[in-house]
Design an enzyme around this catalytic site. Structure first.
Site, PDB file in Angstrom:
ATOM      1  N   SER A 121       0.820  -1.205   0.000  1.00 58.51           N
ATOM      2  CA  SER A 121       0.000   0.000   0.000  1.00 58.51           C
ATOM      3  C   SER A 121       0.853   1.254   0.000  1.00 58.51           C
ATOM      4  O   SER A 121       0.327   2.349  -0.190  1.00 58.51           O
ATOM      5  CB  SER A 121      -0.853   0.043   1.269  1.00 58.51           C
ATOM      6  OG  SER A 121      -1.627  -1.098   1.385  1.00 58.51           O
ATOM      7  N   HIS A 142      -1.383  -2.754  -7.168  1.00 62.24           N
ATOM      8  CA  HIS A 142      -2.029  -2.441  -5.893  1.00 62.24           C
ATOM      9  C   HIS A 142      -3.548  -2.545  -6.022  1.00 62.24           C
ATOM     10  O   HIS A 142      -4.205  -1.654  -6.567  1.00 62.24           O
ATOM     11  CB  HIS A 142      -1.595  -1.029  -5.443  1.00 62.24           C
ATOM     12  CG  HIS A 142      -2.160  -0.629  -4.135  1.00 62.24           C
ATOM     13  ND1 HIS A 142      -2.581   0.655  -3.865  1.00 62.24           N
ATOM     14  CD2 HIS A 142      -2.405  -1.341  -3.016  1.00 62.24           C
ATOM     15  CE1 HIS A 142      -3.043   0.708  -2.628  1.00 62.24           C
ATOM     16  NE2 HIS A 142      -2.953  -0.491  -2.097  1.00 62.24           N
ATOM     17  N   GLU A 154      -4.135   0.174  -8.807  1.00 57.25           N
ATOM     18  CA  GLU A 154      -3.079   1.154  -9.116  1.00 57.25           C
ATOM     19  C   GLU A 154      -1.851   0.394  -9.596  1.00 57.25           C
ATOM     20  O   GLU A 154      -1.414  -0.545  -8.923  1.00 57.25           O
ATOM     21  CB  GLU A 154      -2.669   1.930  -7.852  1.00 57.25           C
ATOM     22  CG  GLU A 154      -3.630   3.002  -7.418  1.00 57.25           C
ATOM     23  CD  GLU A 154      -3.122   3.769  -6.183  1.00 57.25           C
ATOM     24  OE1 GLU A 154      -3.302   4.986  -6.136  1.00 57.25           O
ATOM     25  OE2 GLU A 154      -2.556   3.155  -5.258  1.00 57.25           O
ATOM     26  N   ASN A 192      -3.854   5.930  -1.131  1.00 61.99           N
ATOM     27  CA  ASN A 192      -3.543   5.952   0.306  1.00 61.99           C
ATOM     28  C   ASN A 192      -2.849   7.229   0.752  1.00 61.99           C
ATOM     29  O   ASN A 192      -2.891   7.573   1.933  1.00 61.99           O
ATOM     30  CB  ASN A 192      -2.715   4.724   0.680  1.00 61.99           C
ATOM     31  CG  ASN A 192      -3.578   3.485   0.677  1.00 61.99           C
ATOM     32  OD1 ASN A 192      -4.737   3.538   1.070  1.00 61.99           O
ATOM     33  ND2 ASN A 192      -3.045   2.384   0.201  1.00 61.99           N
TER      34      ASN A 192
END
Ligand code: NAD
Length: 293
Positions: A121, A142, A154, A192
């Site tokens: 992450s 991701h 991602e 994130n």
């Protein structure tokens, strides 16, 4: 669109690894789901089965889809089982030391042509790549949690990632029916970088007594139209994962605005990691979640 990938290895059979195994098997790939113990792989497989059942109940899949996909998944506790994989996605604990040790352990068993990806992450893809024997065939893929329902993936290129690897990863994501965005390799990438500081701020709001767990979550649900309150979301992600993302942001960007809230640290110290351990900002051990503060 097709890929040159037939078998996908997944390292880590936790929340994300089991979701990735689900998505890859449903996408028609053979899957090897690897973790440290049979206990963990069985738990991971049970999560995969639950995800299929949920999608069947929602009318999105048939029982035959489930049977065919489950037949493509094999669980393993030996790294050698990853040898046939054309793509390995590491989805183990968000800890750089753990991930480095995993790459050291699995790389000798992988085909030289295999692509190695991390579902991290937040950790630098370039730095993780440098810990492997194949930085040019390494990248970040991701997935979002929960994988079966979240559309986005991602993709993150490290400095050394070659074009062929990146293009193959794009095709792979496409065959799963997911939507891809590309993020540069900076701490926590795009989602994130924005989401986890908001969660951390919600924990500060609780820590400073501005509001209770319930008032913070209700405020953001009804006041900002978020489908879930930030503390509920933190429990869902895992408080250990949230903390390590804040630490990566804090270390990587050297900006005090990313300092992890001491209360988040306390919850992690207590082992109250959210849903996965039965307690976090809410207690999940009864019928309905009860705020723990
Ligand atoms: P988790 O705690 O649910 O699962 C981690 C799994 O890794 C566990 O089953 C553990 O046994 C396994 N593991 C640890 N060391 C291992 C080793 N040496 N070899 C094999 N397996 C090992 O964690 P998670 O939430 O699934 O997160 C996994 C990764 O996905 C992390 O990098 C995290 O940042 C990332 N991620 C998490 C979320 C989220 O919302 N939780 C979302 C996107 C990405």
């Amino acid at each position: 669109m097709t890929t040159g990938i037939a078998t996908v290895g997944v390292v880590g059979a936790g929340q994300m690894g089991s979701g990735i195994a689900y998505a890859a098997a449903l996408g028609g790939y053979d899957v090897v789901l690897y973790d440290l113990s049979a206990d963990r792989t069985e738990k991971g497989l049970a999560t995969v089965v639950k995800s299929f059942d949920r999608q069947i109940a929602a009318g999105n899949l048939s029982g035959a889809d489930k049977d065919a996909a489950l037949a493509r998944i094999r669980v393993a506790t030996e790294v050698e089982a990853l040898a046939p994989a054309d793509l390995v996605i590491e989805a183990a604990t968000e800890d750089e030391g753990v991930k480095r040790r995993i790459y050291g352990a699995i790389c000798p068993s992988l085909k030289p042509s295999a692509i190695l990806a991390s579902n991290t992450s937040s950790i630098s893809i370039t730095r993780l790549a440098a810990a492997t024997d194949r930085p040019e065939r390494f990248l970040g893929i991701h997935f979002m949690n929960p994988v079966p329902v979240m559309k986005l993936v991602e993709l993150v290129r490290g400095i050394a990632t070659d074009d062929e690897t990146f293009e193959e990863a794009k095709r792979f994501v496409d065959t799963l029916g997911k939507v891809m965005t590309v993020s540069e390799d900076f701490p926590a990438f795009i989602v994130n970088r924005i989401l986890v500081p908001m969660i951390n701020e919600a924990v500060y709001t609780l820590y400073e007594g501005v509001g209770s767990v319930e008032s913070i979550d209700t405020s953001m649900k009804l006041g900002a139209n978020h489908p879930m309150g930030p503390l509920q979301l933190a429990d869902f992600i895992g408080l250990d994962t949230c903390l390590s993302i804040m630490q990566v942001l804090h270390d990587g960007l050297s900006d005090s605005k990313y300092r992890p809230c001491p209360l988040l640290v306390k919850y992690v110290e207590a082992g109250w990691l959210g849903r996965k351990t039965g307690r976090g900002f809410y207690d999940y051990r009864g019928e309905t979640p009860v705020p723990t503060r």
